[in-house]
Design a protein around this motif. Structure first.
Motif, mmCIF file in Angstrom:
data_model
loop_
_atom_site.group_PDB
_atom_site.id
_atom_site.type_symbol
_atom_site.label_atom_id
_atom_site.label_comp_id
_atom_site.label_asym_id
_atom_site.label_seq_id
_atom_site.Cartn_x
_atom_site.Cartn_y
_atom_site.Cartn_z
ATOM 1 N N LEU A 92 0.824 -1.203 0.000
ATOM 2 C CA LEU A 92 0.000 0.000 0.000
ATOM 3 C C LEU A 92 0.862 1.258 0.000
ATOM 4 C CD1 LEU A 92 -2.778 -1.091 2.522
ATOM 5 C CD2 LEU A 92 -3.004 -0.837 0.049
ATOM 6 N N SER A 93 1.993 1.192 0.662
ATOM 7 C CA SER A 93 2.898 2.346 0.675
ATOM 8 C C SER A 93 3.445 2.619 -0.719
ATOM 9 C CB SER A 93 4.052 2.100 1.651
ATOM 10 O OG SER A 93 3.580 1.955 2.977
ATOM 11 N N VAL A 94 3.840 1.563 -1.427
ATOM 12 C CA VAL A 94 4.350 1.718 -2.784
ATOM 13 C C VAL A 94 3.259 2.229 -3.717
ATOM 14 C CG1 VAL A 94 5.285 0.480 -4.786
ATOM 15 C CG2 VAL A 94 6.135 -0.030 -2.491
ATOM 16 N N ALA A 95 2.044 1.681 -3.583
ATOM 17 C CA ALA A 95 0.934 2.112 -4.429
ATOM 18 C C ALA A 95 0.610 3.589 -4.202
ATOM 19 C CB ALA A 95 -0.295 1.243 -4.159
ATOM 20 N N LYS A 96 0.623 4.012 -2.940
ATOM 21 C CA LYS A 96 0.365 5.420 -2.633
ATOM 22 C C LYS A 96 1.475 6.301 -3.210
ATOM 23 C CE LYS A 96 -0.332 8.646 1.188
ATOM 24 N NZ LYS A 96 -0.353 8.820 2.657
ATOM 25 N N TRP A 97 2.720 5.874 -3.078
ATOM 26 C CA TRP A 97 3.859 6.625 -3.616
ATOM 27 C C TRP A 97 3.736 6.788 -5.132
ATOM 28 C CZ3 TRP A 97 7.502 5.092 -7.190
ATOM 29 C CH2 TRP A 97 8.656 5.882 -7.292
ATOM 30 N N PHE A 98 3.347 5.694 -5.813
ATOM 31 C CA PHE A 98 3.197 5.738 -7.262
ATOM 32 C C PHE A 98 2.033 6.632 -7.661
ATOM 33 C CE2 PHE A 98 1.469 4.033 -11.250
ATOM 34 C CZ PHE A 98 2.600 4.099 -12.056
ATOM 35 N N GLU A 99 0.926 6.524 -6.941
ATOM 36 C CA GLU A 99 -0.267 7.316 -7.255
ATOM 37 C C GLU A 99 0.025 8.814 -7.139
ATOM 38 O OE1 GLU A 99 -4.945 6.869 -6.107
ATOM 39 O OE2 GLU A 99 -3.518 6.964 -4.457
ATOM 40 N N GLU A 100 0.788 9.198 -6.150
ATOM 41 C CA GLU A 100 1.116 10.612 -5.960
ATOM 42 C C GLU A 100 1.963 11.151 -7.107
ATOM 43 O OE1 GLU A 100 2.990 10.533 -2.182
ATOM 44 O OE2 GLU A 100 1.099 10.607 -1.037
ATOM 45 N N ARG A 101 2.838 10.334 -7.661
ATOM 46 C CA ARG A 101 3.725 10.786 -8.721
ATOM 47 C C ARG A 101 3.086 10.750 -10.103
ATOM 48 N NH1 ARG A 101 6.293 9.775 -4.509
ATOM 49 N NH2 ARG A 101 8.409 10.563 -4.050
#
Length: 244
Positions: A207-216
């Motif tokens: 979920l942390s990686v998905a959130k990081w990707f979504e923000e970028r």
């Protein structure tokens, strides 16, 4: 990134969104490399041959169908049978029949146990990839972008499901957490998704990686009001036609 993602049936827009990750990740951040998880076609055949049917049959063995309820009141068995006959389409009824067939005592060893052994091999392939130093796998979510509801219902549901589930079934078979993140828009302004697959019990990291990707990626906001109004209208017509 799985190397098998470059398959002939994958649309060029989905493939472009897949490799868009290379532009999003700066050199100072986590590195990306190609890997080779289980063949998606093998996983699809395994899931289609018994997985879906066994799952549906097992779930419905104890539960009553939620929603439509038949008026048959001769017996509990008659109520269950009539409700499932009236409330499910041909695809679901076919899965119930196939699932019960595979789970029969005389067929259990021949089909179900063999399928479980193949499933273990799929899980082992994923475990091997993660042991090599990979934290999260990235794949397309589907072969092409999302489609409008009216277009979706025109195609045979079995064919559509086989197409749309191609990349998502492997994680289900291996028992791994996965999440879809919209990454781009098609020519018709419909979302194209990417799937992140994490380690077993690695939901927090995933979920942390998905959130990081979504923000970028900064996926644009889609105005869904017209789409939802259209779906609600069609659903109301179908409900009226099915249950007079």
């Amino acid at each position: 990134m799985p190397s098998e993602s470059s398959i002939p049936y994958l649309s060029h827009l989905c493939l472009l969104a897949h490799y868009k990750t290379l532009w999003v990740v700066p050199y100072s951040d986590p590195q990306i490399r190609q890997e080779g998880p289980p063949d998606v076609f093998t996983t699809n055949e395994l899931y289609s041959s018994g997985g879906k049917g066994c799952q549906v049959a097992a779930n419905l063995r104890q539960e009553m169908f939620r929603g439509h309820r038949s008026r048959a009141d001769k017996s509990t068995e008659a109520l269950y049978a009539a409700t499932r006959r009236e409330g499910f389409n041909d695809v679901v009824r076919g899965r119930i029949l196939s699932g019960n067939y595979f789970l029969l005592k005389q067929n259990y060893e021949t089909y179900f146990i063999k399928a479980q052994k193949v499933r273990r091999l799929i899980a082992d392939d994923f475990a091997k990839v993660f042991r090599s130093g990979v934290d999260v796998l990235l794949t397309p979510t589907a072969l092409k972008s999302a489609v409008p509801y009216l277009e979706f219902i025109r195609e045979d549901n079995r064919t559509r499901s086989a197409q749309d589930d191609l990349f998502t079934q492997a994680a289900n078979m291996a028992g791994l957490p996965a999440i879809n993140v919209p990454a781009a828009l098609s020519e018709r302004s419909l979302p194209i998704g990417l799937q992140f697959i994490g380690r077993a019990f690695g939901e927090r990291q995933l979920l942390s990686v998905a959130k990081w990707f979504e923000e970028r990626v900064q996926f644009p906001v889609i105005q869904l009001q017209d789409i939802t109004d259209q779906v609600d209208a069609v659903s109301q017509e179908e409900k009226s036609a099915s249950f007079p």
